[in-house]
Scaffold this motif. Structure first.
Motif, PDB file in Angstrom:
ATOM      1  N   LEU A   1      -3.607 -86.959  56.201  1.00  0.00           N
ATOM      2  CA  LEU A   1      -3.719 -85.820  55.281  1.00  0.00           C
ATOM      3  C   LEU A   1      -4.251 -86.247  53.917  1.00  0.00           C
ATOM      4  O   LEU A   1      -4.916 -85.473  53.233  1.00  0.00           O
ATOM      5  CB  LEU A   1      -2.361 -85.129  55.124  1.00  0.00           C
ATOM      6  CG  LEU A   1      -1.906 -84.285  56.301  1.00  0.00           C
ATOM      7  CD1 LEU A   1      -0.466 -83.847  56.117  1.00  0.00           C
ATOM      8  CD2 LEU A   1      -2.818 -83.073  56.469  1.00  0.00           C
ATOM      9  N   ILE A   2      -3.959 -87.471  53.526  1.00  0.00           N
ATOM     10  CA  ILE A   2      -4.482 -87.976  52.255  1.00  0.00           C
ATOM     11  C   ILE A   2      -5.927 -88.439  52.419  1.00  0.00           C
ATOM     12  O   ILE A   2      -6.753 -88.265  51.523  1.00  0.00           O
ATOM     13  CB  ILE A   2      -3.582 -89.107  51.713  1.00  0.00           C
ATOM     14  CG1 ILE A   2      -2.211 -88.530  51.330  1.00  0.00           C
ATOM     15  CG2 ILE A   2      -4.221 -89.807  50.521  1.00  0.00           C
ATOM     16  CD1 ILE A   2      -1.157 -89.571  51.011  1.00  0.00           C
ATOM     17  N   ALA A   3      -6.273 -89.008  53.563  1.00  0.00           N
ATOM     18  CA  ALA A   3      -7.636 -89.512  53.791  1.00  0.00           C
ATOM     19  C   ALA A   3      -8.655 -88.383  53.928  1.00  0.00           C
ATOM     20  O   ALA A   3      -9.785 -88.507  53.445  1.00  0.00           O
ATOM     21  CB  ALA A   3      -7.670 -90.393  55.033  1.00  0.00           C
ATOM     22  N   ALA A   4      -8.289 -87.290  54.560  1.00  0.00           N
ATOM     23  CA  ALA A   4      -9.232 -86.188  54.802  1.00  0.00           C
ATOM     24  C   ALA A   4      -9.863 -85.648  53.516  1.00  0.00           C
ATOM     25  O   ALA A   4     -11.091 -85.556  53.425  1.00  0.00           O
ATOM     26  CB  ALA A   4      -8.551 -85.074  55.586  1.00  0.00           C
ATOM     27  N   PRO A   5      -9.086 -85.318  52.473  1.00  0.00           N
ATOM     28  CA  PRO A   5      -9.735 -84.831  51.248  1.00  0.00           C
ATOM     29  C   PRO A   5     -10.559 -85.902  50.546  1.00  0.00           C
ATOM     30  O   PRO A   5     -11.519 -85.574  49.848  1.00  0.00           O
ATOM     31  CB  PRO A   5      -8.572 -84.365  50.373  1.00  0.00           C
ATOM     32  CG  PRO A   5      -7.351 -84.923  50.968  1.00  0.00           C
ATOM     33  CD  PRO A   5      -7.645 -85.202  52.413  1.00  0.00           C
ATOM     34  N   THR A   6     -10.220 -87.162  50.758  1.00  0.00           N
ATOM     35  CA  THR A   6     -11.011 -88.232  50.153  1.00  0.00           C
ATOM     36  C   THR A   6     -12.435 -88.204  50.697  1.00  0.00           C
ATOM     37  O   THR A   6     -13.401 -88.293  49.939  1.00  0.00           O
ATOM     38  CB  THR A   6     -10.356 -89.601  50.440  1.00  0.00           C
ATOM     39  OG1 THR A   6      -9.023 -89.585  49.938  1.00  0.00           O
ATOM     40  CG2 THR A   6     -11.133 -90.723  49.802  1.00  0.00           C
ATOM     41  N   PHE A   7     -12.569 -88.047  52.008  1.00  0.00           N
ATOM     42  CA  PHE A   7     -13.909 -87.984  52.596  1.00  0.00           C
ATOM     43  C   PHE A   7     -14.632 -86.697  52.190  1.00  0.00           C
ATOM     44  O   PHE A   7     -15.842 -86.720  51.943  1.00  0.00           O
ATOM     45  CB  PHE A   7     -13.827 -88.104  54.126  1.00  0.00           C
ATOM     46  CG  PHE A   7     -13.383 -89.461  54.574  1.00  0.00           C
ATOM     47  CD1 PHE A   7     -14.136 -90.589  54.294  1.00  0.00           C
ATOM     48  CD2 PHE A   7     -12.183 -89.618  55.250  1.00  0.00           C
ATOM     49  CE1 PHE A   7     -13.716 -91.849  54.693  1.00  0.00           C
ATOM     50  CE2 PHE A   7     -11.757 -90.874  55.653  1.00  0.00           C
ATOM     51  CZ  PHE A   7     -12.518 -91.989  55.373  1.00  0.00           C
TER      52      PHE A   7
END
Length: 186
Positions: free
Chosen positions: A122-128
């Protein structure tokens, strides 16, 4: 339905079902506010996200404040902030009252171990998504990679990275503007 109650209920739902803090909320907020309801454009959302990350305080509260304010001013900001904070407050209060009853429970411990990888995703998705919106490409990918490595390996303060990146971006913009001005005058 009253718009303020709608804002409060959307952020309450997001706050209730998000484990992992403000960064884990970003895809849910984006889905509800940008994609489903089209209340804010993707570009405005990215700008609000950048401001929320730069502001001191808790990310979830910051993003709720800025989005609520963008939607309906101070009242919208109050509705979104109350909505996002209330579930956490109630859950933490409940845990504090009853934690001693289940802190040694193996099932609860396993549940929390199972949740951890989902929180990372969930934290990685908005980063991309932010990288895509920020137009990071093969020529600029080195900037976030080097920044992350310097913070991680050298224990360098992120504040200095932000100041250096902001100064560098400002200088680069001035250079580009000067170059385009020279080429237009020829």
């Amino acid at each position: 339905m009253n718009i303020y109650f709608k804002i409060l209920s959307i952020f309450f739902k997001i706050g209730l079902f998000t484990i992992g803090g403000g960064y884990a909320m970003i895809p849910l907020i984006e889905n509800e506010i940008v994609t489903k309801r089209d209340w804010i454009s993707k570009e405005d959302f990215l700008d609000l996200l950048a401001i929320a990350q730069s502001a001191p305080g808790v990310m979830a509260i910051n993003i709720a404040i800025f989005i609520g304010y963008k939607l309906k001013g101070i009242r919208g900001s109050l509705a979104s902030t109350l909505g996002v904070a209330l579930p956490s407050f109630v859950i933490i209060l409940s845990i504090a009252l009853f934690f001693h009853n289940f802190k040694e429970n193996q099932i609860v411990e396993r549940i929390f171990k199972g949740i951890r990888p989902a929180v990372v995703a969930l934290i990685a998705a908005p980063t991309f998504n932010m990288a895509k919106l920020a137009k990071i490409n093969r020529y600029t990918i080195w900037i976030p990679v080097v920044s992350a490595l310097v913070i991680w390996l050298l224990d360098f303060s992120p504040v200095w990275i932000i100041i250096i990146a902001g100064t560098g971006g400002f200088a680069w913009g001035k250079i580009q503007k000067r170059r385009s001005g020279e080429s237009n005058s020829k």
